[in-house]
Design an enzyme around this catalytic site. Structure first.
Site: not given
Ligand code: 5RP
Length: 218
Positions: A28, A30, A94, A103
């Site tokens: 999950t 971006s 995370k 996750e």
């Molecule tokens: C979501 C996560 C994402 O992997 C983490 O926040 C990184 O996010 P992004 O790819 O938007 O920088 O752990 O729960």
């Protein structure tokens, strides 16, 4: 290269780890959104995906990629996900997107965890990014007091309800020198569903987007 371009480059590179006719574990965030878009270009070569959040499920389905219930899957070769921080030992924080529990479950089933990230995520010591902890709502204040005893400053993430109906405490000011130990200690607090330390099950491979190109580490 912008940070988002580095995320995208890393996500596209991760396609090299996807075997034909397999179910792919999908994280999950971006960076993963770029991965899902890239996965759509090879969707006829894969069986489908297992998703770690409602957000990713929606995006996968919008691309016409079949999403399987994890309970119907015996084996998962690869799980691809981002991170908020990652060390040279492949331990991660995370949960910035509040999807940490699902996750962690999908990551537990997968044989290989492929972390996709831009190079701002690389750190020497975890903890600059506040550590997300998913908590059963009625236990929020109790868990917060226990987290203070562990040296952290928990902050309730206002207005956020996880896909599992729980709340998030973001724990600031932790200098995490022993992530495996802290992961166990926090998970032992009654009312904690899970915490965002991925140390006991860290990444196997880091696909890192940098301004000089993508590095594959591990
Ligand atoms: C979501 C996560 C994402 O992997 C983490 O926040 C990184 O996010 P992004 O790819 O938007 O920088 O752990 O729960």
């Amino acid at each position: 290269m912008t940070q988002d371009e580095m995320k995208k480059a890393s996500a596209i590179k991760a396609l090299e780890f996807i075997e034909k006719d397999t179910v792919v574990g999908v994280g999950t965030g971006s960076t993963v959104n770029h991965f899902i878009d890239a996965l759509a270009t090879i969707k006829h070569d894969i069986t489908g995906a297992v998703s770690s959040s409602e957000e990713s499920t929606k995006r996968l389905k919008a691309h016409g990629i079949e999403v399987f219930d994890l309970n119907s899957i015996d084996t998962l070769d690869v799980y691809v996900d981002g991170a908020d921080e990652i060390t040279q030992h492949m331990s991660m924080i995370k949960g910035g997107g509040a999807a940490l529990t699902r996750e962690k479950i999908v990551a537990a089933v997968a044989k290989k965890f492929i972390c996709i990230a831009d190079d701002s995520k690389q750190v020497d010591i975890l903890g600059q990014f506040p550590l997300p902890v998913e908590v059963i709502p009625m236990a929020r204040s109790y868990v917060a007091r226990e987290l203070v005893k562990l040296g952290g400053d928990p902050v309730y993430r206002q207005g956020v309800v996880t896909d599992n109906g729980n709340v998030i405490l973001d724990v600031h000011n932790l200098s995490i020198t022993d992530p495996k130990k802290l992961e166990t200690q926090i998970n032992a607090i009654v009312g904690v569903v899970t915490n965002g330390l991925f140390a006991q099950r860290g990444a196997n491979i880091l696909v890192l987007g940098t301004k000089d190109g993508v590095q594959v580490i591990g």
